[in-house]
Structures are given as structure tokens and as C-alpha cells.
Design an enzyme around this catalytic site. Structure first.
Site, PDB file in Angstrom:
ATOM      1  CE1 TYR A  67       7.520   6.029 -10.976  1.00 41.69           C
ATOM      2  CE2 TYR A  67       7.051   4.238 -12.417  1.00 41.69           C
ATOM      3  CZ  TYR A  67       8.056   5.134 -11.306  1.00 41.69           C
ATOM      4  OH  TYR A  67       9.395   4.647 -11.295  1.00 41.69           O
TER       5      TYR A  67
ATOM      6  CD  GLU B 214      11.635   2.590 -12.957  1.00 42.47           C
ATOM      7  OE1 GLU B 214      10.565   2.552 -13.487  1.00 42.47           O
ATOM      8  OE2 GLU B 214      11.928   3.188 -11.893  1.00 42.47           O
TER       9      GLU B 214
HETATM   10  C1  HEM Z   1       8.268   9.070  -8.208  1.00 42.99           C
HETATM   11  C2  HEM Z   1       7.656   7.859  -7.682  1.00 42.99           C
HETATM   12  C3  HEM Z   1       8.503   6.765  -7.012  1.00 42.99           C
HETATM   13  C4  HEM Z   1       9.871   6.991  -6.040  1.00 42.99           C
HETATM   14  C5  HEM Z   1      10.285   8.420  -5.758  1.00 42.99           C
HETATM   15  C6  HEM Z   1      10.220   5.721  -5.471  1.00 42.99           C
HETATM   16  C7  HEM Z   1      10.966   5.653  -4.721  1.00 42.99           C
HETATM   17  C8  HEM Z   1      11.750   4.518  -4.345  1.00 42.99           C
HETATM   18  C9  HEM Z   1      12.842   4.320  -3.583  1.00 42.99           C
HETATM   19  C10 HEM Z   1      13.875   5.302  -3.006  1.00 42.99           C
HETATM   20  C11 HEM Z   1      13.012   2.971  -3.196  1.00 42.99           C
HETATM   21  C12 HEM Z   1      13.962   2.381  -2.384  1.00 42.99           C
HETATM   22  C13 HEM Z   1      15.173   1.816  -3.325  1.00 42.99           C
HETATM   23  C14 HEM Z   1      16.384   0.967  -2.938  1.00 42.99           C
HETATM   24  O1  HEM Z   1      16.377  -0.079  -2.698  1.00 42.99           O
HETATM   25  O2  HEM Z   1      17.522   1.659  -2.058  1.00 42.99           O
HETATM   26  C15 HEM Z   1      12.044   2.139  -4.070  1.00 42.99           C
HETATM   27  C16 HEM Z   1      11.891   0.959  -3.851  1.00 42.99           C
HETATM   28  C17 HEM Z   1      10.527   0.204  -4.356  1.00 42.99           C
HETATM   29  N1  HEM Z   1       9.610   0.956  -5.149  1.00 42.99           N
HETATM   30 FE1  HEM Z   1       9.373   2.955  -5.694  1.00 42.99          FE
HETATM   31  N2  HEM Z   1       9.422   4.828  -5.899  1.00 42.99           N
HETATM   32  C18 HEM Z   1       8.493   5.366  -6.878  1.00 42.99           C
HETATM   33  C19 HEM Z   1       7.399   4.753  -7.599  1.00 42.99           C
HETATM   34  C20 HEM Z   1       6.955   3.555  -7.520  1.00 42.99           C
HETATM   35  C21 HEM Z   1       5.935   2.772  -7.948  1.00 42.99           C
HETATM   36  C22 HEM Z   1       4.963   3.358  -8.848  1.00 42.99           C
HETATM   37  C23 HEM Z   1       6.058   1.498  -7.655  1.00 42.99           C
HETATM   38  C24 HEM Z   1       5.168   0.413  -7.995  1.00 42.99           C
HETATM   39  C25 HEM Z   1       4.064  -0.028  -7.440  1.00 42.99           C
HETATM   40  C26 HEM Z   1       7.036   1.315  -6.633  1.00 42.99           C
HETATM   41  C27 HEM Z   1       7.476   0.117  -6.091  1.00 42.99           C
HETATM   42  C28 HEM Z   1       8.680   0.157  -5.421  1.00 42.99           C
HETATM   43  C29 HEM Z   1       8.898  -1.415  -4.826  1.00 42.99           C
HETATM   44  C30 HEM Z   1       8.142  -2.694  -4.824  1.00 42.99           C
HETATM   45  C31 HEM Z   1      10.252  -0.979  -4.066  1.00 42.99           C
HETATM   46  C32 HEM Z   1      11.223  -2.094  -3.325  1.00 42.99           C
HETATM   47  C33 HEM Z   1      10.404  -2.071  -1.955  1.00 42.99           C
HETATM   48  C34 HEM Z   1      10.899  -3.173  -1.009  1.00 42.99           C
HETATM   49  O3  HEM Z   1      11.930  -3.781  -1.231  1.00 42.99           O
HETATM   50  O4  HEM Z   1      10.411  -3.219   0.032  1.00 42.99           O
HETATM   51  N3  HEM Z   1       7.610   2.619  -6.507  1.00 42.99           N
HETATM   52  N4  HEM Z   1      11.251   3.095  -4.435  1.00 42.99           N
END
Ligand code: HEM
Ligand SMILES: Cc1cc2nc3c(=O)[nH]c(=O)nc-3n(C[C@H](O)[C@H](O)[C@H](O)COP(=O)(O)OP(=O)(O)OC[C@H]3O[C@@H](n4cnc5c(N)ncnc54)[C@H](O)[C@@H]3O)c2cc1C
Length: 390
Positions: free
Chosen positions: A98, A140
């Protein structure tokens, strides 16, 4: 809850950030991947980067979360947070990541806003970021703790493979090592990780379509000829092949008993429904269930035999189908054209939707117009959820 110090700054800058966030997120991802190229090896989907859906989903989720803090203090967009947390945990996102996302996101915000980003505004948005991050981290941690093992992926061996519909394949896997197996729930999905032709690993999510409560994993994958991952699954994965599957995640789970259920699906969107119907039948459910399915034609409907068999075992279930072309089949209450939900809805119905976005937009609108409150309309988007955030 947002602090009184930050509240006026967020309230005043929410419109500008909401407007700018869509151009900030592509810059954020460019920065993130430049600093951490390893995140493109088996975590982020490079197709979702190229087609822009991940940028949209992230931007939308931040705007929605901040709007909640200002407009509905003391509450949070629980459905959205849960959706993101289930996706994150299926990919193994860790608390330690994060601060990395924070750094690159805020560097991108600073570059975009320039001098307009005063220290007070930066502090206020930092608070929003960490409120959201901590809400996600908490969910999580809970989700990771529910699993039978502490790993992210385990190796699974392909033991059965069968074609279904015209361009989908049913794949059943059994454990390829001694990793304890979490019992899944119908409607849940797994992340599947495989190396692509250039050696980089990619991940996609697939709903468990069959046998969800057994120590095997069955998924049904539709071929996307413009996609990267599904062609590899279709063309390269043979019986005996071993791939990596995550533990099961997802909260679109259907209970065995309860108020009347309306399940409306289109195309490959029937996978959660097929799993739910099979599990409901196995538990002898007497729930009133209206199953509605739309497809191009009868032959393109994946998992048709499995769904019909389950419906046949459920005393409270009825089926209606819609086909865009071809001869209408006998005995399936079939109609031509697009799905009409109205006749299926009762005042107390719980509605579950899954299919392409235009289909879900159309049927969700029908459900809302018929008076079904939004909280009783559940859905799964087969990609980054650009819909909820919108
Ligand atoms: C407050 C911080 C964060 C927010 C608001 C956020 C938000 C999101 C959202 C809205 C999605 C799409 C979910 C869906 O499938 O509908 C997502 C997917 C994802 N997030 Fe985060 N996220 C955060 C932090 C992180 C962190 C720290 C990581 C680690 C590196 C991460 C890695 C990912 C990955 C790998 C996906 C899937 C992307 C894909 O399928 O291409 N996120 N996140
Ligand atoms: C919770 C969940 C459950 C799911 N369950 C199922 C399921 O049960 N069965 C199933 O078949 N699928 C399911 N999916 C969808 C699945 O995860 C994949 O998205 C799907 O198989 C397509 O993957 P792909 O790699 O073949 O396509 P991708 O490579 O991801 O491409 C998807 C689309 O992006 C566009 N695109 C790709 N590359 C580019 C580019 N370079 N430039 C511009 N646009 C581009 C194309 O339009 C393409 O059609 C689910 C998804 C989620 C999130």
C-alpha cells in the site's frame, strides 16, 4: 471517518479530483510499473492496462470512496470495498504494497495538479487514501484468515476437459501437491496464473462453475479471440498440465434458502448461476428460483446440460430463455430477442445478474423500474468493475 481538519479541503476539491482522476490514474500506473516492473509479472493484467478498464476502476473507486466520506459521513461503500478486497486477495495483494501505491499515486496527483496542490489539500487526500487503504487491508486480512492455507497460489493438475457451447471449455483440476484445500462457495472465483509466450505470467479470474464444494476446481472458460489468456488456456492446456490457482474468493454467494431468487444471465455469465443451481440442488433447496438465460442461440449456451439437470432437480425452479437467432428450442420457455425481466420479479425478489455490461445495464434498469431496491440487485462483472464506480 474523515477528520474535521480535512473535511472542508476534500469537500472543496472533490469535483476537481473527480474530474482529473481519470487522467491521473494512467500516469500513476506508468510510474508504478516503471519503478516496479515485477508487478506486471503475475499480478496486474496488461490487457486491462491497455484497454484502460483498470485505470477506470481505480479512478472510480477513489472518487466513490471520497464522495461517501463527504456525503454520507460514518458510512462506507461496503459493496465496492468488498469487491476490491476479494479481487486483491485472489491476487495476493499485501499490506506492505500500500505505501508503494500511495507514493506513485500521489506523485501522479502532484504532477497533474501542479501548484494547485497545496500542502493542506495533499494532507487531506493522504488521509482519504489511508482511510480507504486501511478499510481494504482490514477486509483483506479477514479474507486471508478464512483460507485453509496461508499461500496465494497452489499447483493444480488438469484432469478433465470438455467443450461446451461453441467456444467455451470446461476444465477440472485436482490438487498437484499437499496444500490444504479451502472449501469454496457457489458464485466464488479463483485467480488463474500462467506464463504467456514471452515468459511473463498473467492472471485472470474464473468463476467455479461446477463441483464447488469438492476438493477439485472446475472452471468454464470462453475463448476471447482478442484476448491474451483465454487463447492460451484453450490452445495450450492439456490433460495432466499443471497450472497455478488461487484460493477461492468472491461474495456473490447464493444461500440455499430465503426469499425468491431471480437469476438472470447472458452468455458465459451463466457460470456463477450454473454453480449455484448445482449446489442448491445438491442441498435439496426448495427456494423459489426463476432462472433466466439469454444467448445468441441454443448451441452457444455454455453449461446448458448442467443447468437443465440442476433445474430439473429443484422443485421451486422455473426457466425462461431468450435467443437472438436460430430456431427456438422446445420446452425451454424460449423467446426470440432480448431478455424481459418484468414477469419474473416479485416484490421480495433477490436478483442476481451476470453477463456482458450492456446486458446488465438493460436488466438492472428493468429491475429498478419494477421497484426492486438497488441493494437487492447483486451482480458480477467479468473484468475490472467500471460499472459500480460509475
Ligand atoms: C487504497 C489503495 C487501493 C485502491 C483504492 C485499489 C483499488 C482497486 C480497484 C478498484 C480494483 C478493480 C477491482 C475490480 O476488479 O473491480 C483493483 C484491482 C487491483 N489492484 Fe488495487 N487498489 C489499491 C491498492 C492496491 C495495492 C497496494 C496493490 C498491490 C500492488 C493493488 C493491486 C491490484 C491488482 C493487481 C488489481 C487487479 C488488476 C487487474 O486485474 O488488472 N491494489 N484495485
Ligand atoms: C470475478 C470474475 C469472474 C470471471 N469468470 C469468468 C468465467 O467463469 N468464465 C470466463 O470465460 N471468463 C470469466 N471472467 C473473465 C476472465 O477473467 C477474462 O477476463 C477473460 O477470459 C478474457 O481474458 P483474456 O486474457 O482472454 O482477454 P484479455 O487479454 O484480458 O483481453 C480482454 C479484452 O481486452 C481488450 N484488449 C486486449 N488487449 C488489448 C490491447 N492491447 N489494446 C486494446 N484492447 C485490448 C480486447 O477487447 C479483449 O477482448 C471472469 C472475470 C472476473 C473478474
Amino acid at each position: 471517518m474523515l477528520s474535521p481538519k480535512s473535511f472542508p479541503f476534500i469537500e472543496a476539491t472533490l469535483p476537481i479530483i473527480a474530474e482529473r482522476i481519470s487522467s491521473i490514474t494512467p500516469n500513476f500506473y506508468n510510474r508504478l510499473f516503471a519503478a516496479h516492473p515485477e508487478l506486471l509479472d503475475g499480478i496486474f493484467s496488461r490487457s486491462n492496462q491497455k484497454n484502460g478498464t483498470q485505470q477506470q476502476a481505480l479512478a472510480g473507486s477513489i472518487a466513490v470512496f471520497a464522495t461517501y466520506l463527504v456525503k454520507h459521513p460514518g458510512t462506507a461503500p461496503e459493496t465496492m470495498l468488498a469487491r476490491v478486497a476479494h479481487k486483491h486477495t485472489s491476487l495476493g495483494v499485501a499490506e506492505e504494497q500500500y505505501p508503494i501505491v500511495y507514493k506513485h499515486l500521489f506523485d501522479a496527483i502532484a504532477e497533474d495538479l501542479g501548484d494547485a496542490l497545496t500542502p493542506e489539500i495533499a494532507d487531506a487526500w493522504t488521509e482519504v487514501y489511508w482511510l480507504m487503504a486501511h478499510a481494504l487491508i482490514k477486509i483483506e486480512k479477514g479474507l486471508y484468515a478464512q483460507q485453509a492455507n496461508a499461500g496465494i497460489y497452489a499447483p493444480w493438475k488438469l484432469v478433465e476437459r470438455a467443450e461446451t457451447g461453441v467456444d467455451s471449455v470446461i476444465l477440472s483440476f485436482e490438487p498437484a501437491d499437499g496444500t490444504p484445500v479451502t472449501v469454496a462457495k457457489p458464485g466464488q472465483f479463483v485467480s488463474v496464473r500462467m506464463p504467456m509466450a514471452d515468459g511473463l505470467r498473467q492472471v485472470r479470474q474464473y468463476t467455479l462453475s461446477n463441483d464447488v464444494e469438492h476438493a477439485r476446481r472446475t472452471i468454464t472458460v470462453k475463448l476471447d479471440v482478442n484476448g491474451e489468456f483465454s487463447p492460451v488456456i484453450h490452445n495450450n492446456l492439456e490433460i495432466g498440465g499443471v497450472i497455478e490457482l488461487s484460493n477461492p474468493y468472491g461474495d456473490l454467494v447464493i444461500d440455499n434458502e430465503g426469499s425468491p431468487l431471480v437469476i438472470a444471465t447472458a452468455g458465459i455469465g451463466c457460470t456463477p448461476s450454473a454453480a449455484a443451481l448445482q449446489t442448491l440442488a445438491a442441498h435439496g433447496s426448495t427456494r423459489k428460483i426463476t432462472v433466466l438465460h439469454a444467448d445468441q442461440e441454443i448451441t452457444t449456451w455454455p453449461l446448458r446440460e448442467q443447468m437443465l439437470e440442476s433445474i430439473g432437480k429443484l422443485p421451486g425452479a422455473t426457466l425462461s430463455t431468450w435467443f437472438e437467432r436460430g430456431e427456438l428450442p422446445e420446452g425451454l420457455n424460449a423467446q426470440s430477442g432480448y431478455m424481459d425481466l418484468a414477469a419474473a420479479l416479485s416484490e421480495d425478489a433477490q436478483v442476481y445478474l451476470c453477463g456482458p455490461l450492456p446486458f446488465m445495464n438493460a436488466v438492472r434498469t428493468q429491475a429498478l423500474e419494477a421497484g426492486i431496491p438497488a441493494e437487492r440487485i447483486h451482480y458480477e462483472v467479468f473484468g475490472p468493475d467500471v460499472w459500480l464506480a460509475a
